[in-house]
Scaffold this motif. Structure first.
Motif, PDB file in Angstrom:
ATOM      1  N   ILE A 101      40.086  62.856  45.586  1.00 55.09           N
ATOM      2  CA  ILE A 101      38.685  62.431  45.509  1.00 55.09           C
ATOM      3  C   ILE A 101      38.008  63.247  44.423  1.00 55.09           C
ATOM      4  O   ILE A 101      38.051  64.482  44.447  1.00 55.09           O
ATOM      5  N   VAL A 102      37.421  62.566  43.449  1.00 52.26           N
ATOM      6  CA  VAL A 102      36.729  63.217  42.340  1.00 52.26           C
ATOM      7  C   VAL A 102      35.334  62.595  42.226  1.00 52.26           C
ATOM      8  O   VAL A 102      35.073  61.518  42.767  1.00 52.26           O
ATOM      9  N   THR A 103      34.461  63.267  41.516  1.00 52.69           N
ATOM     10  CA  THR A 103      33.117  62.746  41.296  1.00 52.69           C
ATOM     11  C   THR A 103      33.068  62.028  39.956  1.00 52.69           C
ATOM     12  O   THR A 103      33.320  62.620  38.908  1.00 52.69           O
ATOM     13  N   LEU A 104      32.761  60.738  40.004  1.00 54.02           N
ATOM     14  CA  LEU A 104      32.624  59.923  38.798  1.00 54.02           C
ATOM     15  C   LEU A 104      31.314  59.156  38.900  1.00 54.02           C
ATOM     16  O   LEU A 104      31.030  58.537  39.933  1.00 54.02           O
ATOM     17  N   GLY A 106      28.477  60.148  39.401  1.00 56.73           N
ATOM     18  CA  GLY A 106      27.600  60.686  40.433  1.00 56.73           C
ATOM     19  C   GLY A 106      27.979  60.339  41.857  1.00 56.73           C
ATOM     20  O   GLY A 106      27.201  60.595  42.786  1.00 56.73           O
ATOM     21  N   GLU A 107      29.180  59.789  42.077  1.00 57.01           N
ATOM     22  CA  GLU A 107      29.596  59.454  43.435  1.00 57.01           C
ATOM     23  C   GLU A 107      31.044  59.900  43.669  1.00 57.01           C
ATOM     24  O   GLU A 107      31.830  60.003  42.726  1.00 57.01           O
ATOM     25  N   PRO A 108      31.414  60.162  44.925  1.00 53.06           N
ATOM     26  CA  PRO A 108      32.809  60.490  45.220  1.00 53.06           C
ATOM     27  C   PRO A 108      33.671  59.238  45.088  1.00 53.06           C
ATOM     28  O   PRO A 108      33.335  58.179  45.619  1.00 53.06           O
ATOM     29  N   VAL A 187      34.583  57.226  51.177  1.00 58.91           N
ATOM     30  CA  VAL A 187      34.240  56.810  49.815  1.00 58.91           C
ATOM     31  C   VAL A 187      33.931  55.319  49.798  1.00 58.91           C
ATOM     32  O   VAL A 187      34.355  54.566  50.684  1.00 58.91           O
TER      33      VAL A 187
END
Length: 247
Positions: A101-104, A106-108, A187
């Motif tokens: 899970i990464v932040t792209l 502004g969202e997970p 997510v």
């Protein structure tokens, strides 16, 4: 700007794809904040100790981009799950667990290669669990190189045969597995490759809208997902045929 690609299946026998990738690094990826490669970067990977001159050249190209300030992340696919730390050091990249899970934008966002979502393919999932087991990977990395070549050739041949024999619903992701995985991990956006069926699928998680973005493989076209703030764009681009490379 963040870029996501997958399923290049790089190999020396596909020079047009390799050239398209190098052009991509020198062009569109230049100045990107991050580049994510979500599996099957190479068609086959026998181990970091068995890198060919071609694979060293691809690693050097990634390192050149990394030295310009782009963070590069590589995820294992079903073809190159033996990529290890030595390659990552040489390529200036970070190995990303599957799933992550990464932040792209502004969202997970959940990132996966995608093969783990094909749960109806029971035989494949059994083999996947076996081959991804740490003791099995250690054993594979320490087999004689000739044995690794033979094993990789046999697995690729069997994979092609089995894929031809299975229905589309078997080799695609299991529809029920997608929302289950996304809800469990909290997510609303999932990005994956593997199926070679690029699309943006709208979903519903309870009362919340969600989406599954499938990256395309690089064959007659290349595919890239570009995330630039709130803008998400999945798009193809042309790949020049091999005969046109010297033109």
């Amino acid at each position: 700007m963040i870029l996501l690609i997958s399923d290049l299946h790089l190999q020396e026998e596909r020079p047009a794809i390799a050239r398209a990738f190098l052009d991509f690094l020198r062009g569109r990826a230049r100045g990107a904040e991050a580049l994510y490669i979500l599996g099957d970067f190479f068609e086959v990977w026998l181990g970091d100790d068995a890198m060919s001159p071609f694979q060293h050249a691809m690693a050097a190209a990634l390192k050149a981009l990394a030295e310009q300030g782009t963070r590069i992340y590589v995820m294992h696919g079903n073809r190159d799950f033996l990529i290890g730390r030595r390659f990552c050091r040489e390529a200036g990249c970070t190995l990303l667990p599957d799933p992550s899970i990464v932040t792209l934008g502004g969202e997970p966002v959940l990132l996966m290669h995608g093969d783990a979502l094909c749960t109806l393919d029971v035989g494949y999932q059994r083999m996947r669990r076996l081959l991804r087991n740490p003791p099995a990977r250690w054993l594979l990395r320490h087999l004689p190189l000739a044995s690794r070549h033979k094993l990789a050739h046999r697995l690729r041949r069997e994979s092609r045969q089995h894929t031809r024999m299975k229905g589309h619903d078997i080799v695609d992701v299991t529809p029920a597995e997608v929302p289950r995985m996304m809800a469990r991990l909290g997510v609303r956006t999932l990005v994956h490759g593997h199926t070679h069926r690029p699309a943006i699928h709208k979903l519903q998680l309870g009362e919340q809208p969600a989406r599954r973005i499938v990256l395309g493989d690089w064959e007659r076209q290349g595919w890239v997902l570009e995330v630039d703030g709130p803008r998400w764009q999945l798009e193809p681009f042309d790949i020049a045929p091999a005969g046109a490379l010297n033109g």
